[in-house]
Scaffold this active site. Sequence first.
Site, PDB file in Angstrom:
ATOM      1  N   ASP A  24       8.041  90.365  94.894  1.00 21.70           N
ATOM      2  CA  ASP A  24       7.336  90.006  93.655  1.00 21.70           C
ATOM      3  C   ASP A  24       6.110  89.145  93.969  1.00 21.70           C
ATOM      4  O   ASP A  24       6.103  88.402  94.948  1.00 21.70           O
ATOM      5  CB  ASP A  24       8.305  89.260  92.720  1.00 21.70           C
ATOM      6  CG  ASP A  24       7.797  89.229  91.284  1.00 21.70           C
ATOM      7  OD1 ASP A  24       6.901  90.039  90.936  1.00 21.70           O
ATOM      8  OD2 ASP A  24       8.291  88.390  90.508  1.00 21.70           O
ATOM      9  N   HIS A  41      -0.959  95.227  95.126  1.00 18.49           N
ATOM     10  CA  HIS A  41       0.056  96.226  95.495  1.00 18.49           C
ATOM     11  C   HIS A  41      -0.272  96.837  96.862  1.00 18.49           C
ATOM     12  O   HIS A  41       0.616  97.096  97.661  1.00 18.49           O
ATOM     13  CB  HIS A  41       0.158  97.317  94.428  1.00 18.49           C
ATOM     14  CG  HIS A  41       0.630  96.806  93.096  1.00 18.49           C
ATOM     15  ND1 HIS A  41       1.690  95.936  92.960  1.00 18.49           N
ATOM     16  CD2 HIS A  41       0.189  97.030  91.827  1.00 18.49           C
ATOM     17  CE1 HIS A  41       1.882  95.658  91.679  1.00 18.49           C
ATOM     18  NE2 HIS A  41       0.975  96.307  90.963  1.00 18.49           N
ATOM     19  N   LEU A 135      17.803 100.692 112.084  1.00 15.77           N
ATOM     20  CA  LEU A 135      17.754  99.976 110.798  1.00 15.77           C
ATOM     21  C   LEU A 135      17.800 101.022 109.688  1.00 15.77           C
ATOM     22  O   LEU A 135      17.157 102.060 109.801  1.00 15.77           O
ATOM     23  CB  LEU A 135      16.434  99.187 110.705  1.00 15.77           C
ATOM     24  CG  LEU A 135      16.061  98.572 109.355  1.00 15.77           C
ATOM     25  CD1 LEU A 135      16.892  97.321 109.088  1.00 15.77           C
ATOM     26  CD2 LEU A 135      14.582  98.198 109.321  1.00 15.77           C
TER      27      LEU A 135
END
Length: 267
Positions: A24, A41, A135
């Site tokens: 955020d 963004h 991962l």
Amino acid sequence: MFTSSTREIPATAAVPRHVAIIMDGNGRWARQRFLPRVAGHRRGVETVRTVVRACAERGVGYLTLFAFSSENWRRPPDEVSVLQQLFRTALEQEVEKLHRNNIRLRVIGDLAPFGEAIVSLVRAAEATTAGNSLLTLTIAANYGGRWDLLQAMNRLAVEHPEKAGRYEEADLSPYLCLNYAPEPDLFIRTGGEERISNFLLWHLAYTELHFTPTLWPDFDAAALDAAIASYATRERRFGRTSEQLGAAPAAEASAAAPEREAHRRRA
Ligand code: IPE
Ligand code: IPE
Ligand code: MG
């Protein structure tokens, strides 16, 4: 199947096995620089690269990133469309690199509203990277914790009507989106807000929470290390008392030892 934190005591270690992040603060990062929100963004995508690499280097096995919530459709249509475009570009450009680095990609959420092109890219990327083991990177896109619970309950009820009224945790959890991952050990939210915003409502039951004012585009490996260091000092009791942890049986004690040591060092 992985351990349920409410049914058994999970093994814990100083490095979290699963980190879940609400990324955020992109909009505020841009506003501070008099840039359009989309610039934030774009920078946020760069932070994703940094954090994926840092998690892999630190031995984190699962990283789950909240990219677009089921409530983010309420944003202005221009912003929603830019976010979808960024998602699509990332799928087109990053998957090969993830694959080269032995990273498995999964996407959770209701993808249909994004359209066929994105759904196909996602399914292809998941198939390409399915065998990778360093991962597991999960992107939550059009994801909501309530949506996840409801889709799981509905599928369970349809597939096992004979058990209605007697469903248990172990019946439901295989239907939840993250059924391939252990519960998150560490939750991080950047950007200063201290809320869950309909992220992993079921899975965060015993997750350690870390909130930082750092805006997502400014988050980096050092900020990740600070979050992991904070995590390593936590005493995860899962309902028990501190005294019980001190007297834990041998197998459990060794699993929990690094964390308790870190806790003692701080005390
Ligand atoms: C997070 O940054 C990205 C998404 C929710 C897609 P925001 O866009 O929410 O940034 P702020 O909270 O407005 O600063
Ligand atoms: C949460 O951020 C969702 C994502 C990061 C994808 P928001 O910025 O949408 O959350 P609220 O609206 O401040 O709770
Ligand atoms: Mg926000």
